[in-house]
Write a protein that holds these residues in place. Structure first.
Motif, PDB file in Angstrom:
ATOM      1  N   ARG A  37       0.840  -1.210   0.000  1.00 32.82           N
ATOM      2  CA  ARG A  37       0.000   0.000   0.000  1.00 32.82           C
ATOM      3  C   ARG A  37       0.872   1.256   0.000  1.00 32.82           C
ATOM      4  O   ARG A  37       0.631   2.192  -0.754  1.00 32.82           O
ATOM      5  N   THR A  38       1.895   1.265   0.841  1.00 34.09           N
ATOM      6  CA  THR A  38       2.800   2.408   0.942  1.00 34.09           C
ATOM      7  C   THR A  38       3.510   2.672  -0.385  1.00 34.09           C
ATOM      8  O   THR A  38       3.662   3.823  -0.805  1.00 34.09           O
ATOM      9  N   ASP A  52       2.510   1.593  -3.307  1.00 36.64           N
ATOM     10  CA  ASP A  52       1.523   1.583  -4.385  1.00 36.64           C
ATOM     11  C   ASP A  52       1.855   0.520  -5.434  1.00 36.64           C
ATOM     12  O   ASP A  52       1.922   0.786  -6.630  1.00 36.64           O
TER      13      ASP A  52
END
Length: 126
Positions: free
Chosen positions: A44-45, A47
């Motif tokens: 998530r961080t 992407d």
């Protein structure tokens, strides 16, 4: 732990993740016993896809640098071997040389010249 990736690099994202962890081991910001970020949150961080992070972690597991267990996550199990520093330095050197437009032959010639110079000894007569 800082993991950085370059989407424009020819190096796979998974390998870039593994290289970031190796670099952390070499620099001392990552130590034996440290937990790596959960794959989902790191993905998530950054992407990127979680499976890409897991592939990067699998590379490190295959190198016996981390252990991955369900519910426990990825844990650093080894100190950085000396060869890790040399390998990371070589990867960095090759990337710089390629960005500078050097060919494979140019890179190998430069390495050969430097290796020869380093083995000559202080007098140059060895």
């Amino acid at each position: 732990m800082l993991v950085s990736i370059d989407h424009s690099s020819s190096v796979s994202l998974a390998e870039q993740i593994a290289a970031s962890v190796r670099r952390g081991l070499v620099e001392g910001s990552v130590r034996k016993g440290d937990r790596l970020p959960p794959a989902r949150s790191l993905a998530r961080t950054l992407d990127i896809n979680m499976h890409t992070v897991l592939r990067g972690y699998q590379i490190l597991k295959n190198e016996h640098l981390i252990d991955m267990r369900p519910g426990r996550g990825a844990v650093v199990t080894a100190d950085a071997p000396a060869s890790t520093l040399v390998t990371e330095a070589c990867r960095h050197f090759v990337a710089l040389a390629q960005r500078a437009g050097m060919s494979r032959t140019d890179i190998l010639d430069l390495l050969h010249t430097q290796l020869h110079a380093a083995t000559q000894g202080p007098s140059g007569l060895d």
